[in-house]
Structure formats: C-alpha cells, structure tokens
Design a protein around this motif. Structure first.
Motif, PDB file in Angstrom:
ATOM      1  N   GLY A  96       0.682  -1.217  -0.033  1.00  0.00           N
ATOM      2  CA  GLY A  96      -0.160   0.122  -0.130  1.00  0.00           C
ATOM      3  C   GLY A  96       0.856   1.328  -0.084  1.00  0.00           C
ATOM      4  N   GLU A  97       2.246   1.189   0.149  1.00  0.00           N
ATOM      5  CA  GLU A  97       3.053   2.492   0.289  1.00  0.00           C
ATOM      6  C   GLU A  97       4.325   1.901  -0.324  1.00  0.00           C
ATOM      7  OE1 GLU A  97       2.000   5.294   1.282  1.00  0.00           O
ATOM      8  OE2 GLU A  97       0.114   4.858   2.498  1.00  0.00           O
ATOM      9  N   LEU A  98       4.975   3.097  -0.998  1.00  0.00           N
ATOM     10  CA  LEU A  98       6.379   2.883  -1.471  1.00  0.00           C
ATOM     11  C   LEU A  98       7.435   2.387  -0.300  1.00  0.00           C
ATOM     12  CD1 LEU A  98       6.335   5.566  -4.245  1.00  0.00           C
ATOM     13  CD2 LEU A  98       6.374   3.324  -4.440  1.00  0.00           C
ATOM     14  N   PRO A  99       8.131   1.625  -0.557  1.00  0.00           N
ATOM     15  CA  PRO A  99       9.190   1.493   0.554  1.00  0.00           C
ATOM     16  C   PRO A  99      10.151   2.621   0.749  1.00  0.00           C
ATOM     17  CG  PRO A  99       9.969   0.558  -1.543  1.00  0.00           C
ATOM     18  CD  PRO A  99       8.729   0.998  -1.890  1.00  0.00           C
ATOM     19  N   ASN A 100      10.719   2.737   2.060  1.00  0.00           N
ATOM     20  CA  ASN A 100      11.763   3.507   2.025  1.00  0.00           C
ATOM     21  C   ASN A 100      13.105   2.915   2.155  1.00  0.00           C
ATOM     22  OD1 ASN A 100      12.270   1.913   4.644  1.00  0.00           O
ATOM     23  ND2 ASN A 100      11.168   3.221   5.587  1.00  0.00           N
ATOM     24  N   ALA A 101      14.269   3.308   2.047  1.00  0.00           N
ATOM     25  CA  ALA A 101      15.531   2.711   1.747  1.00  0.00           C
ATOM     26  C   ALA A 101      15.778   1.415   2.293  1.00  0.00           C
ATOM     27  CB  ALA A 101      16.759   3.656   1.863  1.00  0.00           C
ATOM     28  N   GLN A 102      15.426   1.472   3.821  1.00  0.00           N
ATOM     29  CA  GLN A 102      15.540  -0.004   4.445  1.00  0.00           C
ATOM     30  C   GLN A 102      14.646  -1.039   4.277  1.00  0.00           C
ATOM     31  OE1 GLN A 102      15.389   0.501   8.886  1.00  0.00           O
ATOM     32  NE2 GLN A 102      15.308  -1.677   9.221  1.00  0.00           N
ATOM     33  N   GLN A 103      13.318  -0.434   3.929  1.00  0.00           N
ATOM     34  CA  GLN A 103      12.411  -1.537   3.544  1.00  0.00           C
ATOM     35  C   GLN A 103      12.508  -1.959   2.184  1.00  0.00           C
ATOM     36  OE1 GLN A 103       9.128   1.197   3.971  1.00  0.00           O
ATOM     37  NE2 GLN A 103       8.297   0.338   5.860  1.00  0.00           N
ATOM     38  N   LYS A 104      13.211  -1.237   1.266  1.00  0.00           N
ATOM     39  CA  LYS A 104      13.680  -1.717  -0.241  1.00  0.00           C
ATOM     40  C   LYS A 104      14.598  -2.596  -0.151  1.00  0.00           C
ATOM     41  CE  LYS A 104      15.170  -0.091  -4.508  1.00  0.00           C
ATOM     42  NZ  LYS A 104      15.515   1.089  -5.489  1.00  0.00           N
ATOM     43  N   ALA A 105      15.627  -2.323   0.615  1.00  0.00           N
ATOM     44  CA  ALA A 105      16.673  -3.304   0.783  1.00  0.00           C
ATOM     45  C   ALA A 105      16.446  -4.668   1.370  1.00  0.00           C
ATOM     46  CB  ALA A 105      17.897  -2.479   1.686  1.00  0.00           C
ATOM     47  N   GLU A 106      15.339  -4.585   2.201  1.00  0.00           N
ATOM     48  CA  GLU A 106      14.961  -5.865   3.186  1.00  0.00           C
ATOM     49  C   GLU A 106      14.285  -6.537   1.761  1.00  0.00           C
ATOM     50  OE1 GLU A 106      12.847  -4.343   6.400  1.00  0.00           O
ATOM     51  OE2 GLU A 106      14.874  -4.350   7.738  1.00  0.00           O
ATOM     52  N   PHE A 107      13.283  -5.972   1.375  1.00  0.00           N
ATOM     53  CA  PHE A 107      12.349  -6.465   0.397  1.00  0.00           C
ATOM     54  C   PHE A 107      13.152  -7.314  -0.752  1.00  0.00           C
ATOM     55  CE2 PHE A 107       9.666  -6.406  -3.504  1.00  0.00           C
ATOM     56  CZ  PHE A 107       8.356  -7.329  -2.843  1.00  0.00           C
ATOM     57  N   GLU A 108      14.261  -6.482  -1.194  1.00  0.00           N
ATOM     58  CA  GLU A 108      15.121  -7.224  -2.315  1.00  0.00           C
ATOM     59  C   GLU A 108      15.840  -8.244  -1.892  1.00  0.00           C
ATOM     60  OE1 GLU A 108      17.511  -3.523  -3.537  1.00  0.00           O
ATOM     61  OE2 GLU A 108      16.280  -2.917  -4.870  1.00  0.00           O
ATOM     62  N   TYR A 109      16.379  -8.136  -0.788  1.00  0.00           N
ATOM     63  CA  TYR A 109      17.100  -9.256   0.063  1.00  0.00           C
ATOM     64  C   TYR A 109      16.213 -10.634  -0.230  1.00  0.00           C
ATOM     65  CZ  TYR A 109      19.627 -12.099   3.324  1.00  0.00           C
ATOM     66  OH  TYR A 109      20.528 -13.335   3.916  1.00  0.00           O
ATOM     67  N   SER A 110      14.877 -10.313   0.190  1.00  0.00           N
ATOM     68  CA  SER A 110      13.859 -11.484   0.453  1.00  0.00           C
ATOM     69  C   SER A 110      13.783 -12.019  -1.051  1.00  0.00           C
ATOM     70  CB  SER A 110      12.808 -10.966   1.100  1.00  0.00           C
ATOM     71  OG  SER A 110      12.707 -10.608   2.459  1.00  0.00           O
ATOM     72  N   ILE A 111      13.331 -11.255  -1.921  1.00  0.00           N
ATOM     73  CA  ILE A 111      13.374 -11.683  -3.308  1.00  0.00           C
ATOM     74  C   ILE A 111      14.532 -12.611  -3.783  1.00  0.00           C
ATOM     75  CG2 ILE A 111      12.955 -11.052  -5.633  1.00  0.00           C
ATOM     76  CD1 ILE A 111      10.460 -10.609  -4.055  1.00  0.00           C
ATOM     77  N   ILE A 169       6.907 -14.143  -6.552  1.00  0.00           N
ATOM     78  CA  ILE A 169       7.664 -13.063  -7.512  1.00  0.00           C
ATOM     79  C   ILE A 169       8.979 -13.485  -7.577  1.00  0.00           C
ATOM     80  CG2 ILE A 169       8.214 -10.585  -7.009  1.00  0.00           C
ATOM     81  CD1 ILE A 169       5.747 -10.097  -5.251  1.00  0.00           C
ATOM     82  N   ALA A 170       9.679 -14.092  -6.358  1.00  0.00           N
ATOM     83  CA  ALA A 170      11.042 -14.469  -6.816  1.00  0.00           C
ATOM     84  C   ALA A 170      11.367 -15.587  -7.848  1.00  0.00           C
ATOM     85  CB  ALA A 170      12.036 -14.917  -5.469  1.00  0.00           C
ATOM     86  N   LYS A 171      10.695 -16.588  -7.801  1.00  0.00           N
ATOM     87  CA  LYS A 171      10.774 -17.819  -8.759  1.00  0.00           C
ATOM     88  C   LYS A 171      10.277 -17.501 -10.159  1.00  0.00           C
ATOM     89  CE  LYS A 171      11.023 -20.496  -4.556  1.00  0.00           C
ATOM     90  NZ  LYS A 171      12.349 -20.499  -4.118  1.00  0.00           N
ATOM     91  N   MET A 172       9.316 -16.684 -10.378  1.00  0.00           N
ATOM     92  CA  MET A 172       8.650 -16.700 -11.685  1.00  0.00           C
ATOM     93  C   MET A 172       9.663 -16.444 -12.716  1.00  0.00           C
ATOM     94  SD  MET A 172       5.850 -17.165 -13.293  1.00  0.00           S
ATOM     95  CE  MET A 172       4.364 -16.946 -12.000  1.00  0.00           C
ATOM     96  N   PRO A 173      10.648 -15.419 -12.499  1.00  0.00           N
ATOM     97  CA  PRO A 173      11.680 -15.139 -13.632  1.00  0.00           C
ATOM     98  C   PRO A 173      12.413 -16.501 -13.888  1.00  0.00           C
ATOM     99  CG  PRO A 173      11.674 -13.460 -12.203  1.00  0.00           C
ATOM    100  CD  PRO A 173      10.724 -14.498 -11.474  1.00  0.00           C
ATOM    101  N   THR A 174      12.767 -17.152 -12.818  1.00  0.00           N
ATOM    102  CA  THR A 174      13.564 -18.493 -13.208  1.00  0.00           C
ATOM    103  C   THR A 174      12.807 -19.511 -13.694  1.00  0.00           C
ATOM    104  OG1 THR A 174      14.748 -17.941 -10.800  1.00  0.00           O
ATOM    105  CG2 THR A 174      14.840 -20.018 -11.675  1.00  0.00           C
ATOM    106  N   LEU A 175      11.415 -19.656 -13.313  1.00  0.00           N
ATOM    107  CA  LEU A 175      10.490 -20.444 -14.162  1.00  0.00           C
ATOM    108  C   LEU A 175      10.454 -20.161 -15.609  1.00  0.00           C
ATOM    109  CD1 LEU A 175       7.731 -21.121 -11.525  1.00  0.00           C
ATOM    110  CD2 LEU A 175       9.758 -22.538 -11.889  1.00  0.00           C
TER     111      LEU A 175
END
Length: 435
Positions: A96-111, A169-175
């Motif tokens: 629902g909201e755009l990520p801040n720098a920390q949230q973006k880094a954590e989300f990218e790490y998860s993906i 979201i993470a695995k779809m490009p691989t598939l």
C-alpha cells in the motif's frame, strides 16, 4: 466503501418497491448494492462479461478509461514507471505504500534469496515436449510449486501468504527462463544475487556456460519498465480468475496457475504476440508501402482483417502505458543500433493513420501498450512465443496482491455467478420404447 445518502428504488410489477443502497468509493462511479436483490425480488441481474458489475471492493488499482488514467495505490503509472523500479512497485502493490530505503533493501534481499527453485523441478520440466508452448509449461510449473512448497499453503496464516507472495515473485523469472532454455535445448542458468531483478532475468535468459551475458543498462531499464507497466490492471480476466479460483480456499500456487492459464488467451495476454505477428505479416507482404491498403481492409467488415494493438476493453482514450512504451521502444532501438528497424517504422505509420483517419478516431482505436511492447521484446531477443510468459511474470505481483486483499476482506465469499437458463424445461423422462 462509504454508504451514500442516495437510494435507488426498483419497482417491479405487483411487488413492493425495493430500495437498493448506493455506495461511493474514493474515486470512480458509484455502485448499487444488489446483494439482497434475489432474496427480495426472486430475480437476478443479467450482465454478460461483467461490464456493469463490481465483484469486489479494492484499494490496489484504479482505471479511468475515459481519461486514460491508471493508478497503482493512487500513484499515476506515468510517475511510477519513470521514478521507481519494478521491485519498488511490487512492494507498493503488496503493502500500500512505497518503501523507504531500509524497506526496499529488505524486500530486495527477500526476493534475491528465494529465486532458486527446487532441483526436482528440473525433472518435472523434462516431462514436457521440447516444442511445447511456454505458457503450457509455465501453467504446469506454477501449479506444481504447491507440491514443493507446501509449507506455505495455509491461506489463513498471514505469514504463509507473505512467504508465498515472495516465493512467487522471486521464482517466476527463474521458471520463465527455464521454460525458454528447455525449448531451445540449452542448460539452465542459475540466478545471481548481485544483479537487479530485471538484469538477473535477462542473464538467465541469454547467458550460456560458454559465454556470460553482459546486461545492457538501457535494455535492463526497458525490461524493468515493461514489468512495471504490466504489474496490475484492476479486475481484468486473469485477475478475476485468480480471485474466483482463490475464493474456494485453494492454495496460492493453484490460484496463480489459474491466472497464467487465463492470461494465455489471445484476447488477453496473447495480444502483444498477435500484434507482432500482424506487423510481421504486413512487412512480409509489401511492408510500409502496403500499410494504407491494410488499414482500408481493416475498415471493411467483410475482409476478416483485424487491427491488433489498437483499442482496449477499458480505455476509451489513449492507453497511458502506450506512450511510455513508445518512448522505451525508441530508447532500446537506438541503444542497440536498430533505429531503422522496419517493424518500428511500420508501427509508427500504422499509428499515424489510426490517429488521423476519422474511422479510427470515431471508434477511439488508439494504440495500447501491446502495440510497442512486442517490438521492444523482439529487439531484446525474446522470442515471440515467450511474450505472454513475460506478461505472466510481470502480472504475478498484481495477482498475489489481489488474492491477498480478497482473503483479508471480511465480506469475501466463494464466487458463485448465476445464470439466465434458456434450455429445455422437460419434466417427464419418456420410457425407453418411446425415445
């Protein structure tokens, strides 16, 4: 949604008037609440194609077809496509909201740390013919994920829903890349966490054990924009399919596989493939000199010739994504030394005629996003058959966001459309000797 001061009254011969509540959203048309209509009137509504029916309330995406407006969580698509990358848009759609720098880094790490698929998926893939359509393969692979990742299929558990979203979201490009490599007989390329989401996918597509793939920044940015422009699009056919399938309580992988299957159709996700085929057919039969003749055939209803990539079920104005895609197309062709690409010139001539010819203007047949996205993907090196799978890759986050929103809605019920029965009303089964 908010209850309006307005009331709609339905008068049916011989029955007491029925009052229907009116609700308002934050923007967009008001809606009539007909949930109690059948109980009060013994009647259903009839709306083939659901053109006048709101099946849910949603806070994710809004389209104003008359204005040519598309909003993700309230943000115009034109701004998001220029100022954000795809994973930021994914975070926005999910949270629902755009990520801040920390949230973006954590989300990218998860993906990045969920982009591998189970090695046994490779054996599953080998069961397909080499010439199978990528969408047939992708439908099977996504559905099969529920057998490999059954530790996150309890849809009543918010954490399970979150980890399923990340995994998809993470695995779809691989598939998608695996489906491509399998079709051309090349070994799979494992993801590399140091690359961007789009850069990683391009490398998985085009690298080989003999030669690594150097990601072109312009191409990487263009592909990321393609993903952003296709990330969600309100209650379209595939999204509605995911919601309807998911309303039965099925696991997320099965629901998303249903969306992939629906997207396969040429009237939906297959439109950019059909558009590029149209351009290639024109090029093969005289090229740009024959564009005027082709457009005249389009105007002749008896010719059977269809104009692909123009007009849209929802937009009655210029598709806001089309202008961005046209700019991206020019950037990619210039970066790759393909400025004189005949298909792009042909496409520009088709667009010029459509915007000037009164026949097309009166019918509001403006170019849509599919018109240019096929040219961009072709220039990048993505085969035409893979276009719809790329669409599925982009749309996965939208499907997951819509599915999760539905499960969080206190009013959600299993979908059960009704019908207007027009068949036989026989009452007695004739005996065998009278049939």
């Amino acid at each position: 949604m908010n209850l309006s001061d307005k009331k709609a009254t339905l008068n049916i011969d011989g029955k007491a008037p029925i009052e229907l509540p009116v609700y308002t959203g934050s923007i967009g048309p008001e809606v009539l609440d007909i949930r109690k209509l059948y109980g009060q009137s013994d009647m259903f509504t009839f709306d083939p194609g659901f053109m006048s029916t709101a099946a849910c309330e949603s806070a994710i995406t809004y389209i104003d077809g008359d204005k040519g407006e598309l909003l993700y969580r309230g943000y115009p698509i034109e701004q998001l496509a220029v100022n954000c990358d795809y994973l930021e848009v994914c975070y926005l759609l999910l949270n629902g909201e755009l990520p801040n720098a920390q949230q973006k880094a954590e989300f990218e790490y998860s993906i990045n740390h969920h982009n591998l698929v189970h090695e046994q998926m490779h054996f599953f893939l080998r069961g397909f013919r080499r010439d199978a359509h990528p969408m047939a393969i992708l439908t099977g692979l996504v559905g099969a994920m529920s057998a490999f990742y059954h530790d996150s299929t309890d849809i009543s558990n918010p954490h399970h829903r979150e980890i399923s979203a990340i995994r998809l979201i993470a695995k779809m490009p691989t598939l998608v890349a695996m489906a491509y490599k399998y079709s051309c007989g090349e070994p799979y390329v494992y993801p590399r966490n140091g690359l961007s989401y789009s850069g990683n996918f391009l490398r998985q597509m085009f690298a080989t054990p003999c030669e690594d793939y150097q990601v072109n920044e312009v191409v990487e940015r263009a592909f990321d924009r393609i993903l952003t422009l296709h990330a969600d699009h309100e209650q379209n056919a595939s999204t509605s399919t995911v919601r309807l399938c998911g309303s039965s309580g099925t696991n997320p992988f099965a629901a998303i596989a249903a969306g992939v299957a629906c997207l396969w159709g040429p009237a939906h996700g297959g439109a950019n493939e059909a558009c590029l085929n149209m351009l290639e057919n024109i090029q093969a039969n005289g090229g740009i000199a024959k564009v005027g003749e082709f457009m005249e055939k389009v105007k002749d209803k008896n010719s059977g010739v269809r104009l692909m990539g123009f007009g849209h079920r929802v937009y009655k104005n210029y598709d806001p994504r089309a202008k961005l895609m046209q700019e991206t197309c020019k950037e990619v062709l210039t970066a790759l030394g393909l400025e004189n690409d005949p298909l792009f010139k042909l496409a520009m001539e088709l667009e010029r005629i459509a915007l000037e010819d009164q026949y097309f203007v009166d019918r509001k047949l403006y170019p849509n996003v599919d018109f240019y996205s096929g040219i961009v993907q072709r220039a990048i090196g993505i085969p035409t058959q893979l276009f719809t799978a790329i669409f599925a890759l982009a749309r996965t986050v939208g499907w997951i966001a819509q599915w999760n929103e539905m499960l969080s809605d206190a009013n959600y019920k299993i979908g059960r459309p009704r019908q207007l029965y027009v068949g036989s009303a026989r009452r007695d089964v004739p005996s065998l000797d009278k049939r």
